[in-house]
Design a protein around this motif. Structure first.
Motif, PDB file in Angstrom:
ATOM      1  N   SER A  14       0.844  -1.193   0.000  1.00  0.00           N
ATOM      2  CA  SER A  14       0.000   0.000   0.000  1.00  0.00           C
ATOM      3  C   SER A  14       0.882   1.247   0.000  1.00  0.00           C
ATOM      4  O   SER A  14       1.931   1.282   0.633  1.00  0.00           O
ATOM      5  CB  SER A  14      -0.894   0.002   1.239  1.00  0.00           C
ATOM      6  N   GLU A  15       0.443   2.273  -0.685  1.00  0.00           N
ATOM      7  CA  GLU A  15       1.160   3.554  -0.744  1.00  0.00           C
ATOM      8  C   GLU A  15       0.534   4.585   0.200  1.00  0.00           C
ATOM      9  O   GLU A  15       0.870   5.757   0.133  1.00  0.00           O
ATOM     10  CB  GLU A  15       1.135   4.097  -2.176  1.00  0.00           C
ATOM     11  N   ASP A  16      -0.363   4.136   1.072  1.00  0.00           N
ATOM     12  CA  ASP A  16      -1.056   5.043   1.994  1.00  0.00           C
ATOM     13  C   ASP A  16      -0.460   4.907   3.394  1.00  0.00           C
ATOM     14  O   ASP A  16      -0.548   3.837   3.999  1.00  0.00           O
ATOM     15  CB  ASP A  16      -2.543   4.714   2.019  1.00  0.00           C
ATOM     16  N   PRO A  17       0.139   5.969   3.944  1.00  0.00           N
ATOM     17  CA  PRO A  17       0.731   5.904   5.288  1.00  0.00           C
ATOM     18  C   PRO A  17      -0.264   5.468   6.368  1.00  0.00           C
ATOM     19  O   PRO A  17       0.121   4.843   7.350  1.00  0.00           O
ATOM     20  CB  PRO A  17       1.209   7.330   5.548  1.00  0.00           C
ATOM     21  N   LYS A  18      -1.549   5.748   6.172  1.00  0.00           N
ATOM     22  CA  LYS A  18      -2.570   5.358   7.164  1.00  0.00           C
ATOM     23  C   LYS A  18      -2.684   3.842   7.279  1.00  0.00           C
ATOM     24  O   LYS A  18      -2.938   3.319   8.356  1.00  0.00           O
ATOM     25  CB  LYS A  18      -3.921   5.969   6.804  1.00  0.00           C
ATOM     26  N   ASP A  19      -2.483   3.139   6.160  1.00  0.00           N
ATOM     27  CA  ASP A  19      -2.521   1.675   6.189  1.00  0.00           C
ATOM     28  C   ASP A  19      -1.369   1.103   7.001  1.00  0.00           C
ATOM     29  O   ASP A  19      -1.434  -0.021   7.482  1.00  0.00           O
ATOM     30  CB  ASP A  19      -2.465   1.102   4.770  1.00  0.00           C
ATOM     31  N   TRP A  20      -0.311   1.870   7.135  1.00  0.00           N
ATOM     32  CA  TRP A  20       0.879   1.449   7.883  1.00  0.00           C
ATOM     33  C   TRP A  20       0.864   2.009   9.306  1.00  0.00           C
ATOM     34  O   TRP A  20       1.807   1.780  10.068  1.00  0.00           O
ATOM     35  CB  TRP A  20       2.134   1.949   7.166  1.00  0.00           C
ATOM     36  N   PHE A  21      -0.154   2.802   9.632  1.00  0.00           N
ATOM     37  CA  PHE A  21      -0.241   3.461  10.942  1.00  0.00           C
ATOM     38  C   PHE A  21       0.988   4.335  11.181  1.00  0.00           C
ATOM     39  O   PHE A  21       1.613   4.298  12.241  1.00  0.00           O
ATOM     40  CB  PHE A  21      -0.412   2.447  12.076  1.00  0.00           C
ATOM     41  N   MET A  22       1.345   5.122  10.140  1.00  0.00           N
ATOM     42  CA  MET A  22       2.519   5.983  10.185  1.00  0.00           C
ATOM     43  C   MET A  22       2.163   7.387   9.741  1.00  0.00           C
ATOM     44  O   MET A  22       1.177   7.601   9.043  1.00  0.00           O
ATOM     45  CB  MET A  22       3.607   5.470   9.228  1.00  0.00           C
ATOM     46  N   GLU A  24       3.290  10.738   7.455  1.00  0.00           N
ATOM     47  CA  GLU A  24       3.829  10.849   6.098  1.00  0.00           C
ATOM     48  C   GLU A  24       5.360  10.753   6.118  1.00  0.00           C
ATOM     49  O   GLU A  24       5.962  10.070   5.292  1.00  0.00           O
ATOM     50  CB  GLU A  24       3.397  12.184   5.469  1.00  0.00           C
ATOM     51  N   GLY A  25       6.005  11.411   7.079  1.00  0.00           N
ATOM     52  CA  GLY A  25       7.467  11.383   7.185  1.00  0.00           C
ATOM     53  C   GLY A  25       8.006   9.995   7.482  1.00  0.00           C
ATOM     54  O   GLY A  25       9.009   9.571   6.894  1.00  0.00           O
ATOM     55  N   GLU A  26       7.350   9.287   8.394  1.00  0.00           N
ATOM     56  CA  GLU A  26       7.774   7.924   8.712  1.00  0.00           C
ATOM     57  C   GLU A  26       7.628   7.015   7.490  1.00  0.00           C
ATOM     58  O   GLU A  26       8.500   6.196   7.201  1.00  0.00           O
ATOM     59  CB  GLU A  26       6.943   7.363   9.871  1.00  0.00           C
ATOM     60  N   PHE A  27       6.534   7.193   6.768  1.00  0.00           N
ATOM     61  CA  PHE A  27       6.283   6.369   5.597  1.00  0.00           C
ATOM     62  C   PHE A  27       7.309   6.641   4.494  1.00  0.00           C
ATOM     63  O   PHE A  27       7.776   5.720   3.830  1.00  0.00           O
ATOM     64  CB  PHE A  27       4.866   6.594   5.074  1.00  0.00           C
ATOM     65  N   LEU A  28       7.698   7.889   4.321  1.00  0.00           N
ATOM     66  CA  LEU A  28       8.718   8.220   3.326  1.00  0.00           C
ATOM     67  C   LEU A  28      10.046   7.540   3.663  1.00  0.00           C
ATOM     68  O   LEU A  28      10.785   7.128   2.768  1.00  0.00           O
ATOM     69  CB  LEU A  28       8.896   9.732   3.222  1.00  0.00           C
ATOM     70  N   GLN A  29      10.341   7.413   4.949  1.00  0.00           N
ATOM     71  CA  GLN A  29      11.558   6.724   5.376  1.00  0.00           C
ATOM     72  C   GLN A  29      11.502   5.241   4.980  1.00  0.00           C
ATOM     73  O   GLN A  29      12.482   4.683   4.505  1.00  0.00           O
ATOM     74  CB  GLN A  29      11.741   6.863   6.886  1.00  0.00           C
ATOM     75  N   VAL A  30      10.340   4.606   5.174  1.00  0.00           N
ATOM     76  CA  VAL A  30      10.176   3.205   4.776  1.00  0.00           C
ATOM     77  C   VAL A  30      10.312   3.082   3.258  1.00  0.00           C
ATOM     78  O   VAL A  30      11.026   2.207   2.757  1.00  0.00           O
ATOM     79  CB  VAL A  30       8.818   2.635   5.247  1.00  0.00           C
ATOM     80  N   LYS A  31       9.666   3.969   2.507  1.00  0.00           N
ATOM     81  CA  LYS A  31       9.734   3.927   1.037  1.00  0.00           C
ATOM     82  C   LYS A  31      11.166   4.074   0.545  1.00  0.00           C
ATOM     83  O   LYS A  31      11.535   3.501  -0.478  1.00  0.00           O
ATOM     84  CB  LYS A  31       8.876   5.038   0.436  1.00  0.00           C
ATOM     85  N   ALA A  32      11.991   4.796   1.277  1.00  0.00           N
ATOM     86  CA  ALA A  32      13.391   4.983   0.882  1.00  0.00           C
ATOM     87  C   ALA A  32      14.174   3.673   0.938  1.00  0.00           C
ATOM     88  O   ALA A  32      15.233   3.555   0.332  1.00  0.00           O
ATOM     89  CB  ALA A  32      14.051   6.023   1.780  1.00  0.00           C
ATOM     90  N   GLY A  64      21.590   1.511  10.040  1.00  0.00           N
ATOM     91  CA  GLY A  64      21.089   1.448  11.411  1.00  0.00           C
ATOM     92  C   GLY A  64      19.567   1.454  11.479  1.00  0.00           C
ATOM     93  O   GLY A  64      18.990   1.175  12.522  1.00  0.00           O
ATOM     94  N   TYR A  65      18.912   1.783  10.371  1.00  0.00           N
ATOM     95  CA  TYR A  65      17.447   1.810  10.333  1.00  0.00           C
ATOM     96  C   TYR A  65      16.905   0.394  10.508  1.00  0.00           C
ATOM     97  O   TYR A  65      17.470  -0.568  10.001  1.00  0.00           O
ATOM     98  CB  TYR A  65      16.967   2.397   8.999  1.00  0.00           C
ATOM     99  N   ARG A  66      15.813   0.280  11.240  1.00  0.00           N
ATOM    100  CA  ARG A  66      15.195  -1.021  11.487  1.00  0.00           C
ATOM    101  C   ARG A  66      13.727  -1.002  11.087  1.00  0.00           C
ATOM    102  O   ARG A  66      13.018  -0.050  11.377  1.00  0.00           O
ATOM    103  CB  ARG A  66      15.281  -1.389  12.972  1.00  0.00           C
ATOM    104  N   LEU A  67      13.307  -2.066  10.445  1.00  0.00           N
ATOM    105  CA  LEU A  67      11.887  -2.308  10.178  1.00  0.00           C
ATOM    106  C   LEU A  67      11.457  -3.427  11.110  1.00  0.00           C
ATOM    107  O   LEU A  67      12.164  -4.431  11.244  1.00  0.00           O
ATOM    108  CB  LEU A  67      11.668  -2.741   8.732  1.00  0.00           C
ATOM    109  N   LYS A  68      10.310  -3.290  11.739  1.00  0.00           N
ATOM    110  CA  LYS A  68       9.835  -4.296  12.689  1.00  0.00           C
ATOM    111  C   LYS A  68       8.510  -4.873  12.233  1.00  0.00           C
ATOM    112  O   LYS A  68       7.621  -4.153  11.799  1.00  0.00           O
ATOM    113  CB  LYS A  68       9.678  -3.678  14.068  1.00  0.00           C
TER     114      LYS A  68
END
Length: 85
Positions: A14-22, A24-32, A64-68
């Protein structure tokens, strides 16, 4: 997959930060991190029903970034051919 394996984040479902419970800034970090290689640090097994099991991964990147707790389906295993290098 097992702890210590190298994996690549293939795609976002999904490209919607709300689906990730994030935010917009947090979601852009994941997309990176799409397409980047990280290391599996933890695997969580989730039993959906008697026949189906889902796996969720914790990933650490060299930055150092972590995805959980990200669904394993979003990742592909990466193998390095050191004989080629």
């Amino acid at each position: 997959m097992k702890v210590g394996d190298r994996v690549r984040l293939k795609d976002l479902i999904s490209e919607d930060p709300k689906d990730w419970f994030m935010t917009e800034g947090e979601f852009l970090q994941v997309k990176a991190h799409v397409g980047k290689i990280g290391t599996v640090t933890h695997i969580q097994k989730h039993f959906v029903n008697k026949e189906k099991t889902s796996y969720f991964l914790d990933i650490k990147y060299s930055s150092g970034y972590r995805l959980k707790r990200v669904n394993r389906l979003a990742f592909e295993a990466v193998e390095f051919d050191f004989d080629y290098i």
